[in-house]
Design a protein around this motif. Structure first.
Motif, PDB file in Angstrom:
ATOM      1  N   GLU A   7       0.839  -1.350   0.119  1.00 38.88           N
ATOM      2  CA  GLU A   7      -0.096  -0.016   0.044  1.00 38.88           C
ATOM      3  C   GLU A   7       0.935   1.211  -0.144  1.00 38.88           C
ATOM      4  O   GLU A   7       0.630   2.151  -0.643  1.00 38.88           O
ATOM      5  N   LEU A   8       1.971   1.205   0.948  1.00 35.13           N
ATOM      6  CA  LEU A   8       2.753   2.246   0.791  1.00 35.13           C
ATOM      7  C   LEU A   8       3.508   2.570  -0.450  1.00 35.13           C
ATOM      8  O   LEU A   8       3.541   3.869  -1.153  1.00 35.13           O
ATOM      9  N   MET A   9       3.998   1.476  -1.042  1.00 37.69           N
ATOM     10  CA  MET A   9       4.819   1.661  -2.264  1.00 37.69           C
ATOM     11  C   MET A   9       3.940   2.260  -3.447  1.00 37.69           C
ATOM     12  O   MET A   9       4.612   2.743  -4.398  1.00 37.69           O
ATOM     13  N   HIS A  10       2.599   2.119  -3.403  1.00 36.90           N
ATOM     14  CA  HIS A  10       1.551   2.177  -4.397  1.00 36.90           C
ATOM     15  C   HIS A  10       0.729   3.522  -4.014  1.00 36.90           C
ATOM     16  O   HIS A  10       0.051   4.144  -4.775  1.00 36.90           O
ATOM     17  N   HIS A  11       1.057   4.211  -2.814  1.00 31.54           N
ATOM     18  CA  HIS A  11       0.353   5.232  -2.474  1.00 31.54           C
ATOM     19  C   HIS A  11       0.762   6.523  -3.515  1.00 31.54           C
ATOM     20  O   HIS A  11       1.868   6.840  -3.542  1.00 31.54           O
ATOM     21  N   PRO A  12      -0.482   7.285  -3.762  1.00 31.70           N
ATOM     22  CA  PRO A  12      -0.271   8.469  -4.756  1.00 31.70           C
ATOM     23  C   PRO A  12       0.440   9.529  -4.172  1.00 31.70           C
ATOM     24  O   PRO A  12       1.141  10.306  -4.948  1.00 31.70           O
ATOM     25  N   ASP A  13       0.350   9.606  -2.770  1.00 27.02           N
ATOM     26  CA  ASP A  13       1.245  10.719  -2.113  1.00 27.02           C
ATOM     27  C   ASP A  13       2.484  10.571  -1.878  1.00 27.02           C
ATOM     28  O   ASP A  13       3.271  11.441  -1.240  1.00 27.02           O
ATOM     29  N   THR A  20       6.989  -0.620  -9.168  1.00 27.89           N
ATOM     30  CA  THR A  20       6.281   0.675  -9.369  1.00 27.89           C
ATOM     31  C   THR A  20       6.441   1.699 -10.364  1.00 27.89           C
ATOM     32  O   THR A  20       7.614   1.519 -10.842  1.00 27.89           O
ATOM     33  N   ASP A  21       5.668   2.675 -10.377  1.00 27.00           N
ATOM     34  CA  ASP A  21       5.949   3.600 -11.179  1.00 27.00           C
ATOM     35  C   ASP A  21       6.465   4.741 -10.532  1.00 27.00           C
ATOM     36  O   ASP A  21       6.740   5.922 -11.200  1.00 27.00           O
ATOM     37  N   LYS A  22       7.214   4.458  -9.311  1.00 26.55           N
ATOM     38  CA  LYS A  22       7.691   5.654  -8.540  1.00 26.55           C
ATOM     39  C   LYS A  22       9.427   5.795  -8.823  1.00 26.55           C
ATOM     40  O   LYS A  22       9.996   4.433  -8.994  1.00 26.55           O
ATOM     41  N   ARG A  23       9.985   6.772  -8.438  1.00 26.89           N
ATOM     42  CA  ARG A  23      11.393   6.541  -8.339  1.00 26.89           C
ATOM     43  C   ARG A  23      11.714   5.606  -7.081  1.00 26.89           C
ATOM     44  O   ARG A  23      11.437   6.027  -6.093  1.00 26.89           O
ATOM     45  N   ALA A  24      12.530   4.578  -7.500  1.00 25.47           N
ATOM     46  CA  ALA A  24      12.786   3.601  -6.265  1.00 25.47           C
ATOM     47  C   ALA A  24      14.172   3.480  -6.138  1.00 25.47           C
ATOM     48  O   ALA A  24      15.013   3.641  -7.090  1.00 25.47           O
ATOM     49  N   ILE A  25      14.700   3.828  -4.900  1.00 24.38           N
ATOM     50  CA  ILE A  25      16.317   3.619  -4.363  1.00 24.38           C
ATOM     51  C   ILE A  25      16.103   2.355  -3.587  1.00 24.38           C
ATOM     52  O   ILE A  25      15.747   2.083  -2.724  1.00 24.38           O
ATOM     53  N   ALA A  26      16.937   1.310  -4.166  1.00 25.40           N
ATOM     54  CA  ALA A  26      16.540  -0.121  -3.758  1.00 25.40           C
ATOM     55  C   ALA A  26      17.902  -0.601  -3.127  1.00 25.40           C
ATOM     56  O   ALA A  26      18.825  -0.755  -4.101  1.00 25.40           O
ATOM     57  N   ALA A  27      18.051  -0.879  -2.001  1.00 26.78           N
ATOM     58  CA  ALA A  27      19.316  -1.407  -1.344  1.00 26.78           C
ATOM     59  C   ALA A  27      18.914  -3.031  -1.159  1.00 26.78           C
ATOM     60  O   ALA A  27      17.980  -3.402  -0.253  1.00 26.78           O
TER      61      ALA A  27
END
Ligand code: NAD
Length: 485
Positions: free
Chosen positions: A219-225, A244-251
């Protein structure tokens, strides 16, 4: 082992202590046994019943935070450092108590490391260029709300480090923490909020829910805000974030090899690998997971590891150990499936399971000599069991190191006095962190130079995350003016 100067810690605490005392936030339960006194469902100080409410509160807080300016931001980060140093020991005990992983004394070192060496707003120094055409300035702007997902292996150190990085850049942060560390994580987030408010920052700049799940992480990963994701964990969560369609910084995960060649100072190599691979019972992604030794020095290396706090397994003990720590031993040159019950447990507990009794303060690591193709070489075991495998030459060592790291490009190390070989391996590994002649924790700034991060974003190429990682780069150009010479 800690490289952090006690005087430096005291100076930070003293600097902002008055403010913290006035806010009543430095009060707290004493080191051990706290966990039972914390309710699963305690709300307030950044903890909200739903992800939606946590995001809404953080969104409001981020707007207010913009108004306190850069000076306000420095004050907030100072207060966080002081509060986290005061609470470092209690949080370390609670994290150990709740997760059952690692060593409290090492978790204390991690908490202190992130409280002191995570970069603050100074990381956002603007850059200016002037010339005949005028002036150009680059500044670092916040994104807004960052959604962060944290691991069970370093719950508090990741939350502290992520908070300092994300809010130094002017953002707010909503956490979905690992369900196995939810109580200590919620307590950590409450303390962070109290410290922020004590320094004049807005309430709820850092938020979370008390009962996180995989569903709430989604839910957090896809939240519009939520504008940006910061995900720290194994391969599954990294994959999800990148979808997801967001900028992701993945460790993501690693499998750090440590190569030892015939030019190395063998005693230093042995001590460094034992200290590094046993640090917090090997749960840290950067901890050494495999030792690759050139044959001519391998006997001496193993002998020195024995003197430095390792128990060296006999052949029949290794067979027993395989049955304990693996659910499934993998095929040659492939990872096996680790029995998760043994992740983060001590060397003494693992040895006791195969009938070997040792003193837990003396023996920190189990060492097993194995052939190159053995699963231990290829698996991110996350427990203090270190395979030592032999090769004929430095070329073979580097080749095996590259292959067994699986292209994660996370962390690797070498023990060698030959600069050409150090350089060659660093180039071949192509990792976010490369360490020569020390424990891998030196690459996190613990006993080595440089700042620290507990989210090393290799899959997305961000490396050791810092305030700039969570900033939008913006430029202003003025043509024909503002060059003043
Ligand atoms: P994990 O992957 O089990 O959990 C990490 C987080 O991701 C948790 O909050 C979990 O709830 C969430 N998660 C897991 N699967 C998910 C899914 N499908 N959808 C949404 N959320 C999901 O990892 P862990 O056991 O807590 O941590 C150990 C792993 O993390 C190791 O592989 C280690 O190398 C890696 N790690 C990497 C870094 C780094 O900086 N690169 C730092 C710490 C840990």
């Amino acid at each position: 082992m800690s490289s952090i100067d006690e005087r430096e810690i005291q100076a930070i605490i003293e600097r902002v202590k008055g403010r913290l005392d006035r806010a009543g936030s430095a009060e707290g339960l004493q080191a051990q046994g706290d966990l039972d006194e914390i309710s699963d469902l305690e709300l307030g100080d950044g903890i909200f019943p739903t992800i939606d409410q946590a995001v809404a509160a953080a969104t409001r807080a981020q707007r207010q935070y913009q108004r306190i300016g850069l000076g306000g931001r420095y004050a907030v980060i100072d207060a966080i450092r002081a509060s986290m140093l005061e609470e470092a020991e209690r949080l370390a005990h609670m994290a150990h108590q709740e997760t059952g992983l690692g060593r409290p004394e090492d978790k204390l070192i991690k908490n202190r490391l992130v409280a002191t060496k995570s970069p603050g707003p100074e990381d956002l120094e603007p850059q200016a260029v002037t010339g005949d055409a005028g002036m150009m300035v680059t500044e670092w702007a916040p994104f807004g709300v960052v959604g962060a997902i944290t691991p069970t292996t370093n719950p508090t150190s990741t939350i502290i480090n992520n908070t300092i990085a994300v809010i130094s850049a002017g953002n707010a942060c909503v956490f979905n923490v690992h369900p196995n560390a939810k109580k200590v994580s919620a307590e950590n987030i409450r303390l962070l909020n109290r410290a922020i408010v004590s320094a004049g920052g807005p309430p709820n700049l850092v938020t979370a829910i008390p009962t996180p799940t995989i569903a709430s992480a989604q839910e957090l990963m896809h939240h519009p805000d939520v504008r940006v994701l910061l995900v720290t964990g194994g391969p599954a969560v990294v994959r999800e974030a990148l979808k997801t369609d967001k900028r992701a910084i993945a460790a993501g995960p690693g499998n750090p090899p440590a190569v030892v060649d015939e030019t190395a100072e063998i005693q230093n190599a042995a001590r460094s690998i034992v200290a590094g691979a046993s640090f917090d019972n090997n749960v840290i992604c950067t901890d050494e997971k495999t030792t690759i030794a050139v044959d001519s020095i391998a006997d001496r290396l193993v002998q020195e590891m024995g003197k430095a706090g390792a128990y060296v397994l006999k052949e029949h003990e290794l067979r027993k150990l395989e049955r304990v720590i693996f659910d499934e031993l993998g095929p040659p040159n492939k990872p096996g499936v680790i029995n998760r019950a043994w992740i983060g447990k001590s060397a003494a507990a693992i040895l006791a399971e195969i009938g070997v009794q040792v003193d837990t303060n003396e023996i920190r690591l189990v060492v097993a000599e194995v052939p190159n193709e053995h699963s231990l070489v290829w698996t991110e075991q996350m427990m203090p069991v270190m395979p030592v495998t032999r090769v004929q030459s430095i070329d073979q060592a580097i080749d095996l190191a590259v292959k067994s790291e699986h292209g994660f490009r996370h962390t690797a190390s070498i023990h060698s006095t030959n600069v050409e070989r150090i350089t060659r391996m660093a180039v071949a590994m192509n990792c976010s962190i490369f360490v020569a002649n020390s424990s891998n924790f030196a690459g996190l700034g613990e006993g080595g130079e440089g700042f620290t991060s507990f989210s090393i974003a290799s899959p997305t190429g961000d490396g050791l995350t810092r305030p700039r990682t969570f900033s939008r780069e913006r430029r202003v150009t003025v043509v024909g003016a503002l060059r003043i010479v």
